[in-house]
Design a protein around this motif. Structure first.
Motif, short mmCIF file in Angstrom:
data_model
loop_
_atom_site.label_atom_id
_atom_site.label_comp_id
_atom_site.label_asym_id
_atom_site.label_seq_id
_atom_site.Cartn_x
_atom_site.Cartn_y
_atom_site.Cartn_z
N LEU A 186 1.28 -9.55 5.50
CA LEU A 186 1.17 -8.52 4.46
C LEU A 186 0.69 -7.17 5.01
O LEU A 186 0.68 -6.18 4.29
CB LEU A 186 0.20 -8.99 3.36
CG LEU A 186 0.68 -10.19 2.52
CD1 LEU A 186 -0.41 -10.62 1.54
CD2 LEU A 186 1.96 -9.83 1.77
N THR A 187 0.28 -7.16 6.26
CA THR A 187 -0.15 -5.92 6.91
C THR A 187 1.01 -5.38 7.75
O THR A 187 1.65 -6.16 8.46
CB THR A 187 -1.37 -6.17 7.81
OG1 THR A 187 -2.41 -6.79 7.05
CG2 THR A 187 -1.89 -4.87 8.40
N PRO A 188 1.30 -4.08 7.68
CA PRO A 188 2.43 -3.52 8.45
C PRO A 188 2.13 -3.48 9.94
O PRO A 188 1.87 -2.42 10.53
CB PRO A 188 2.59 -2.12 7.86
CG PRO A 188 1.24 -1.76 7.35
CD PRO A 188 0.65 -3.04 6.84
N PHE A 193 5.69 0.51 7.26
CA PHE A 193 5.21 0.67 5.89
C PHE A 193 6.21 1.46 5.05
O PHE A 193 6.19 1.39 3.82
CB PHE A 193 3.85 1.38 5.91
CG PHE A 193 3.17 1.43 4.57
CD1 PHE A 193 2.65 0.29 3.99
CD2 PHE A 193 3.04 2.63 3.89
CE1 PHE A 193 2.01 0.33 2.75
CE2 PHE A 193 2.40 2.69 2.66
CZ PHE A 193 1.89 1.53 2.09
N ALA A 194 7.08 2.20 5.72
CA ALA A 194 8.05 3.04 5.02
C ALA A 194 9.04 2.22 4.21
O ALA A 194 9.67 2.74 3.27
CB ALA A 194 8.80 3.92 6.01
N LEU A 198 7.82 2.69 -3.19
CA LEU A 198 6.74 3.62 -3.50
C LEU A 198 5.75 3.05 -4.51
O LEU A 198 4.54 3.22 -4.39
CB LEU A 198 7.32 4.94 -4.02
CG LEU A 198 6.33 6.09 -4.20
CD1 LEU A 198 5.67 6.44 -2.87
CD2 LEU A 198 7.01 7.30 -4.81
N LYS A 199 6.27 2.34 -5.51
CA LYS A 199 5.40 1.81 -6.57
C LYS A 199 4.51 0.66 -6.10
O LYS A 199 3.55 0.30 -6.77
CB LYS A 199 6.23 1.36 -7.77
CG LYS A 199 7.23 0.24 -7.45
CD LYS A 199 8.06 -0.10 -8.67
CE LYS A 199 9.08 -1.20 -8.37
NZ LYS A 199 9.90 -1.52 -9.58
N PHE A 204 -0.40 -2.43 -1.28
CA PHE A 204 -0.54 -2.81 0.13
C PHE A 204 -1.72 -2.09 0.78
O PHE A 204 -2.37 -2.63 1.67
CB PHE A 204 0.75 -2.49 0.89
CG PHE A 204 1.80 -3.55 0.74
CD1 PHE A 204 1.94 -4.56 1.66
CD2 PHE A 204 2.67 -3.54 -0.35
CE1 PHE A 204 2.91 -5.54 1.54
CE2 PHE A 204 3.64 -4.51 -0.50
CZ PHE A 204 3.76 -5.52 0.44
N LYS A 205 -1.99 -0.88 0.32
CA LYS A 205 -3.10 -0.11 0.90
C LYS A 205 -4.46 -0.66 0.49
O LYS A 205 -5.48 -0.30 1.09
CB LYS A 205 -2.98 1.36 0.50
CG LYS A 205 -1.85 2.11 1.19
CD LYS A 205 -1.80 3.57 0.78
CE LYS A 205 -0.69 4.32 1.51
NZ LYS A 205 -0.62 5.75 1.12
N LEU A 206 -4.49 -1.51 -0.53
CA LEU A 206 -5.75 -2.14 -0.93
C LEU A 206 -6.23 -3.15 0.11
O LEU A 206 -7.39 -3.54 0.10
CB LEU A 206 -5.59 -2.83 -2.29
CG LEU A 206 -5.35 -1.90 -3.49
CD1 LEU A 206 -5.15 -2.72 -4.75
CD2 LEU A 206 -6.51 -0.92 -3.66
N ASN A 207 -5.33 -3.55 0.98
CA ASN A 207 -5.68 -4.43 2.10
C ASN A 207 -6.49 -3.60 3.10
O ASN A 207 -5.95 -2.69 3.73
CB ASN A 207 -4.41 -4.97 2.74
CG ASN A 207 -4.68 -5.74 4.02
OD1 ASN A 207 -5.82 -6.01 4.39
ND2 ASN A 207 -3.60 -6.10 4.72
#
Length: 262
Positions: A186-188, A193-194, A198-199, A204-207
């Protein structure tokens, strides 16, 4: 402040125990410390071969895939290793737990420092590989110490919680191993990450590990300072400090019962 002061006063003991833990981990094997590098390097080579030779993955932007990969996967190696070993810190040192004068809360720190020895060497490898590809050393490289500290803080908060619970249920170790597998995918780390819609990017950034991985890449590749992402930085430290507070409270509450269970 008292806790930090006690850590400073016990720094020699902590470093000695970390060195002993590191030595014991590879004691009895002919190649010794070499084995600490085998799995990480093998994984890097496999991903490089599969995605560069097999799938013919194009460079990420104008960055060679191997550079983009190692900048993200090497911090993951440290985080996953430190969490896994930190989770078993109390069980592995049960003989110390029963000593009244010993500060048990330093055990996760000892495991983290033990994992840190190898990570520092890997950071040196990042420097060398980037130089070999023609990337000059820049002032942004100093930022690696910030993200290293952020990684240690995050791992320490997690380890306080998992090591405390592991004493009462060995299943916690298996749960952590499964969660680390999910965390890896789940981590890039080897995917960009691109490609995330967008939604879904905020999710994902909450990781919190995303912050570390992205930070290493910003340090070595994209030349961006951590304060250029203020919201993400505030979120990361709020999350990490919250983990440390929760972990400290849980550890203090369960500490009196460790000796009864071990």
């Amino acid at each position: 402040m008292n806790y930090l002061k006690s850590l400073y006063n016990d720094r020699n003991m902590i470093m000695q125990l970390a060195k002993n833990d590191f030595k014991v981990r590879y004691l009895g094997s002919y190649l010794g410390i070499f084995w600490a590098f085998v799995q990480p390097v093998t994984m890097i080579l496999i991903y490089w071969f599969v995605f560069t030779i097999g799938f013919r993955t194009m460079p990420i932007g104008d960055v060679p895939f191997v550079l983009w990969l190692i900048a993200g996967i090497i911090p993951w190696f440290f985080i996953s290793e430190a969490i896994a070993s930190g989770t078993s810190a109390i069980l592995d040192n049960s003989y110390l737990v029963k000593k009244i004068v010993f500060r048990v809360s330093v055990l996760p720190i000892i495991k983290i420092i033990s994992a840190l020895f190898i990570h520092i060497i890997f950071i040196g490898i990042i420097f060398i590989v980037f130089l070999a590809y023609g990337y000059p050393v820049t002032i942004y490289y100093l930022q690696v110490f910030y993200f290293l500290f952020a990684s240690i803080a995050l791992v320490y908060g997690i380890s306080l919680i998992t090591s405390s619970l592991m004493v009462f249920s060995r299943d916690v170790g298996q749960i952590v191993a499964v969660l680390l597998q999910f965390g890896f995918w789940l981590t890039p780390i080897f995917w960009s990450f691109a490609i995330v819609p967008l939604k879904l990017q905020l999710l994902f950034k909450l990781n919190p590990i995303y912050y570390i991985v992205d930070g290493y890449r910003n340090t070595f590749i994209y030349k961006e300072w951590f304060w250029e992402s203020p919201l993400l930085t505030v979120y990361f430290w709020s999350f990490t400090i919250g983990l440390i507070i929760i972990g400290t409270i849980l550890f203090k509450k369960l500490r009196p019962h460790f000796s009864d269970v071990l």
